[in-house]
Structures are given as C-alpha cells and as structure tokens.
Design an enzyme around this catalytic site. Structure first.
Site, PDB file in Angstrom:
ATOM      1  N   ALA A  66       3.489  12.222  -5.326  1.00  0.00           N
ATOM      2  CA  ALA A  66       4.704  10.852  -5.046  1.00  0.00           C
ATOM      3  C   ALA A  66       4.811   9.984  -4.799  1.00  0.00           C
ATOM      4  CB  ALA A  66       4.852  10.692  -3.191  1.00  0.00           C
ATOM      5  N   GLY A 112       0.934  14.062  -4.961  1.00  0.00           N
ATOM      6  CA  GLY A 112       1.829  14.943  -4.187  1.00  0.00           C
ATOM      7  C   GLY A 112       2.125  16.468  -5.731  1.00  0.00           C
ATOM      8  N   GLU A 115      -0.603  18.222  -4.961  1.00  0.00           N
ATOM      9  CA  GLU A 115      -0.483  19.714  -3.647  1.00  0.00           C
ATOM     10  C   GLU A 115       0.867  20.361  -4.365  1.00  0.00           C
ATOM     11  OE1 GLU A 115       0.205  15.727  -2.324  1.00  0.00           O
ATOM     12  OE2 GLU A 115      -0.841  16.660   0.531  1.00  0.00           O
ATOM     13  N   GLU A 135      -4.926   9.826  -2.258  1.00  0.00           N
ATOM     14  CA  GLU A 135      -4.720   9.189  -1.446  1.00  0.00           C
ATOM     15  C   GLU A 135      -5.158   8.350  -0.217  1.00  0.00           C
ATOM     16  OE1 GLU A 135      -3.853  12.528  -2.197  1.00  0.00           O
ATOM     17  OE2 GLU A 135      -1.668  13.496  -1.581  1.00  0.00           O
TER      18      GLU A 135
HETATM   19  N1  COA Z   1       4.582   6.569  -7.692  1.00  0.00           N
HETATM   20  C1  COA Z   1       5.627   5.576  -8.270  1.00  0.00           C
HETATM   21  N2  COA Z   1       5.264   5.165  -9.956  1.00  0.00           N
HETATM   22  C2  COA Z   1       4.332   5.559 -10.423  1.00  0.00           C
HETATM   23  C3  COA Z   1       2.986   6.887  -9.875  1.00  0.00           C
HETATM   24  C4  COA Z   1       3.685   7.284  -8.519  1.00  0.00           C
HETATM   25  N3  COA Z   1       2.594   8.040  -8.108  1.00  0.00           N
HETATM   26  N4  COA Z   1       2.326   7.120 -10.371  1.00  0.00           N
HETATM   27  C5  COA Z   1       2.524   5.888 -12.187  1.00  0.00           C
HETATM   28  N5  COA Z   1       3.817   5.216 -11.714  1.00  0.00           N
HETATM   29  C6  COA Z   1       4.376   4.695 -12.547  1.00  0.00           C
HETATM   30  C7  COA Z   1       3.790   3.277 -12.640  1.00  0.00           C
HETATM   31  O1  COA Z   1       4.128   2.893 -11.817  1.00  0.00           O
HETATM   32  C8  COA Z   1       4.321   2.826 -14.096  1.00  0.00           C
HETATM   33  O2  COA Z   1       4.865   2.239 -13.772  1.00  0.00           O
HETATM   34  P1  COA Z   1       5.897   0.728 -14.723  1.00  0.00           P
HETATM   35  O3  COA Z   1       5.468   1.424 -15.998  1.00  0.00           O
HETATM   36  O4  COA Z   1       7.201   0.886 -14.079  1.00  0.00           O
HETATM   37  O5  COA Z   1       5.166   0.162 -14.126  1.00  0.00           O
HETATM   38  C9  COA Z   1       4.422   4.218 -14.503  1.00  0.00           C
HETATM   39  O6  COA Z   1       4.615   5.197 -13.895  1.00  0.00           O
HETATM   40  C10 COA Z   1       3.312   4.639 -15.832  1.00  0.00           C
HETATM   41  O7  COA Z   1       2.089   4.719 -14.899  1.00  0.00           O
HETATM   42  P2  COA Z   1       0.607   3.535 -15.134  1.00  0.00           P
HETATM   43  O8  COA Z   1      -0.065   3.192 -14.353  1.00  0.00           O
HETATM   44  O9  COA Z   1       0.831   2.444 -15.954  1.00  0.00           O
HETATM   45  O10 COA Z   1       0.153   4.905 -16.565  1.00  0.00           O
HETATM   46  P3  COA Z   1      -1.612   4.972 -16.564  1.00  0.00           P
HETATM   47  O11 COA Z   1      -2.279   5.635 -17.560  1.00  0.00           O
HETATM   48  O12 COA Z   1      -2.338   3.365 -16.702  1.00  0.00           O
HETATM   49  O13 COA Z   1      -2.648   5.266 -14.992  1.00  0.00           O
HETATM   50  C11 COA Z   1      -2.554   7.158 -13.509  1.00  0.00           C
HETATM   51  C12 COA Z   1      -1.742   6.350 -14.698  1.00  0.00           C
HETATM   52  C13 COA Z   1      -1.887   8.358 -13.016  1.00  0.00           C
HETATM   53  C14 COA Z   1      -4.086   6.520 -12.997  1.00  0.00           C
HETATM   54  C15 COA Z   1      -1.853   5.284 -12.583  1.00  0.00           C
HETATM   55  O14 COA Z   1       0.148   5.614 -13.075  1.00  0.00           O
HETATM   56  C16 COA Z   1      -2.265   5.986 -11.548  1.00  0.00           C
HETATM   57  O15 COA Z   1      -2.662   5.482 -10.414  1.00  0.00           O
HETATM   58  N6  COA Z   1      -0.592   6.371 -10.467  1.00  0.00           N
HETATM   59  C17 COA Z   1      -0.651   6.719  -8.867  1.00  0.00           C
HETATM   60  C18 COA Z   1      -2.112   8.009  -8.740  1.00  0.00           C
HETATM   61  C19 COA Z   1      -1.768   8.140  -6.618  1.00  0.00           C
HETATM   62  O16 COA Z   1      -2.289   7.461  -5.916  1.00  0.00           O
HETATM   63  N7  COA Z   1      -0.518   9.450  -6.685  1.00  0.00           N
HETATM   64  C20 COA Z   1      -0.889   9.786  -5.535  1.00  0.00           C
HETATM   65  C21 COA Z   1       0.182   9.193  -4.821  1.00  0.00           C
HETATM   66  S1  COA Z   1       0.440   9.076  -2.877  1.00  0.00           S
END
Ligand code: COA
Length: 260
Positions: A66, A112, A115, A135
């Site tokens: 999400a 999400g 999910e 989460e």
């Molecule tokens: N919500 C909002 N933005 C998100 C996102 C999310 N769930 N997951 C990734 N993004 C965005 C990042 O903020 C980043 O945006 P920016 O370039 O404007 O800063 C872009 O997507 C790329 O992500 P980034 O984190 O730079 O890539 P990465 O390869 O370093 O890491 C992940 C990849 C998936 C490990 C990391 O993005 C992450 O942990 N995301 C969140 C996962 C999460 O907790 N999901 C559950 C949400 S309830």
C-alpha cells in the site's frame, strides 16, 4: 474510465491488467485501487474475457505494498476505513470473481502487494520475486486480508513467522510453502500464465465460476462448503455448458462450450 495507474488489454480471451506505477514500485494508492476495481469489474462482465492475468510494470516489482505516503498521518477511524474500503473494493472483489484470476508475481510483492496476489485465485512467480508482509516493521498489521489469507495458503506457523519477522521469502521458498504454484524466469512468466490460461479456457467457464464459489466457501465463516458444493453441482445440470460437455463426450468429440 481512463486509467492513470494501470493498463488493461484483452487478447484471445485473456485480459491482462498491469499495475503501472514503476517509479513507486507499483505501490497501491487510493486511485490505483479504484482503477483496479473498475478494470476487474469490467473484465468480469466482458463476454470476451475468460481469464484475467494481473501483473506489475517494470522488472522490479509486482506491488511493493500500500502507498505508505497516503496513510502515514491517518488516525484510528481513517485506518479502519482504509482497510474496509480496500478489502471491499478490491481484495474481496478479486477473490470472489467467477472469472479465474492468475497473479504473475514479477518482483517484490510486499504488504498490500502480497495481499493482492493472495486474493487472486493462484500465483506464478518469477525467479527474482520476493514476498513478505512487512507491516509490523511500520508499526501496523496487514489490513487487506493478509492475516487471513496467508495462514490459509501456507499454514498458521509459517504465516506467524512471516508476519512477526516482517521478512521476505524468495520465489523458491514461496514454491515450497505452496504460496506460488510455479517459478519461471522473468522472460517466461507471462507466457507461462497464458499457457495455463489457455488450458483453463478449454473448459466450461460456467462450471469454473461455480467451482471457484465452492472452493471459496471453505474459507468463509458461517458457510458450509459441502452444502455450497451440492447446490452449485446441481445448478450445473441446468446449464447449456453441461449439456454440451456431456453430449460431446458421448459423441466422442471436443466440447464447444457456449459459456451459458
Ligand atoms: N509506498 C510508497 N512508496 C513506495 C513503496 C510503498 N509501499 N514502496 C516503494 N516506494 C517508493 C519509494 O519511496 C521510492 O520512491 P522515491 O524514488 O520517490 O523515493 C520508490 O518507490 C523506489 O523505492 P526504493 O525504496 O528506492 O527501492 P529499493 O530498491 O531501494 O527498495 C523495497 C525496494 C521494496 C525494499 C523498498 O521500496 C520498501 O521497503 N518498500 C516498502 C515495502 C513495505 O513496507 N510495504 C508494505 C506497506 S504497508
């Protein structure tokens, strides 16, 4: 509806819906959830769609969760509303469609994203896929059905560990858990889904819809799945597909199902 965050195309009976926010790793914001609701509803009503394949745009992510930026400031009531609306609009909708939905998990499927993949009827992953429910690392719990569907798919102990550690598992571990049915290279992922879809399309779409309803009944509180199966089984006898399927067998020819 004009879509800003997703793509949808229908070819040879298969509708492919692609979540298309690659710069945000296809994170599910409110608008994307609404567009997905619209696209899935249309595909379900479309006579030309026999199978739906759901995937993410780019090489990195199916859906990275999400959209955290949208809910970081929410209060208790808004948090509850977020989960309730999302479950109703998208996750429950997908699970209960009578059109088969295959998730092509082409990278990160987190929160999400996992999910949503779990709400689909089954999942195929690419070798680079990474799945998890992170989460609790954000101080929240899965709110789009993850605490319910993950134990249904992998068993309670594995689900508890995945949820408590907030860790990710790779495609092969997901395969061994039964979370995904097959693992393919990223290049082969969609063609594998389409091959399976073609196999599904040879069968009665009406019977498949009733089978989905019966299988799902096993996982719904207050429903007796055996009773649902008996009713749906009986209903098949009133369909043109049943007449065609049984007649074709007796006449030693391939069935040509009218889908009614
Ligand atoms: N919500 C909002 N933005 C998100 C996102 C999310 N769930 N997951 C990734 N993004 C965005 C990042 O903020 C980043 O945006 P920016 O370039 O404007 O800063 C872009 O997507 C790329 O992500 P980034 O984190 O730079 O890539 P990465 O390869 O370093 O890491 C992940 C990849 C998936 C490990 C990391 O993005 C992450 O942990 N995301 C969140 C996962 C999460 O907790 N999901 C559950 C949400 S309830």
């Amino acid at each position: 509806m004009n879509y800003k965050n997703i793509l949808s195309k229908t070819e040879n009976g298969i509708t492919t819906i692609t979540i298309n926010r690659p710069k945000k790793l296809n994170a599910l914001n409110k608008e994307t959830i609404e567009e997905l609701h619209d696209a899935f509803s249309h595909a379900e009503d479309d006579k030309n769609t026999k199978v739906i394949v759901l995937t993410g745009s780019g090489e990195k992510a199916f859906v990275a969760g999400a959209d955290i930026s949208e809910f970081a400031h929410f209060n208790v009531a808004e948090g509850q509303q977020l989960a309730a609306q999302g479950q109703g609009l998208l996750f429950d909708l997908v699970e209960n469609l009578s059109t088969p939905v295959i998730a092509a998990v082409n990278g990160f499927a987190l929160g999400g994203g996992l999910e949503l993949a779990m709400a689909c009827h089954f999942r195929i992953a690419s070798t680079n896929a990474k799945m998890g429910l992170p989460e609790v690392s954000l101080g929240v719990i899965p709110g789009y059905g993850g605490t319910q569907r993950l134990p249904q798919l992998v068993g309670k102990g594995r689900a508890m560990e995945m949820i408590m550690t907030a860790g990710m598992i790779g495609a092969n571990q997901a395969l061994s858990y039964g979370l995904v049915n097959h693992v393919k290279s990223q290049e082969e992922l969609l063609s594998c889904c389409y091959d399976i879809a073609k196999g599904i399309m040879r069968n009665s779409s009406v019977a498949i819809g009733k089978a989905i309803k019966s299988v799902n009944a096993n996982f719904k509180d207050g429903k007796n799945g055996f009773k649902v199966e008996i009713k749906q089984f009986g209903n098949c006898f009133g369909t043109a597909d049943f007449k065609e399927g049984t007649t074709a067998f007796l006449e030693k020819r391939k069935a040509d199902f009218p889908g009614k």
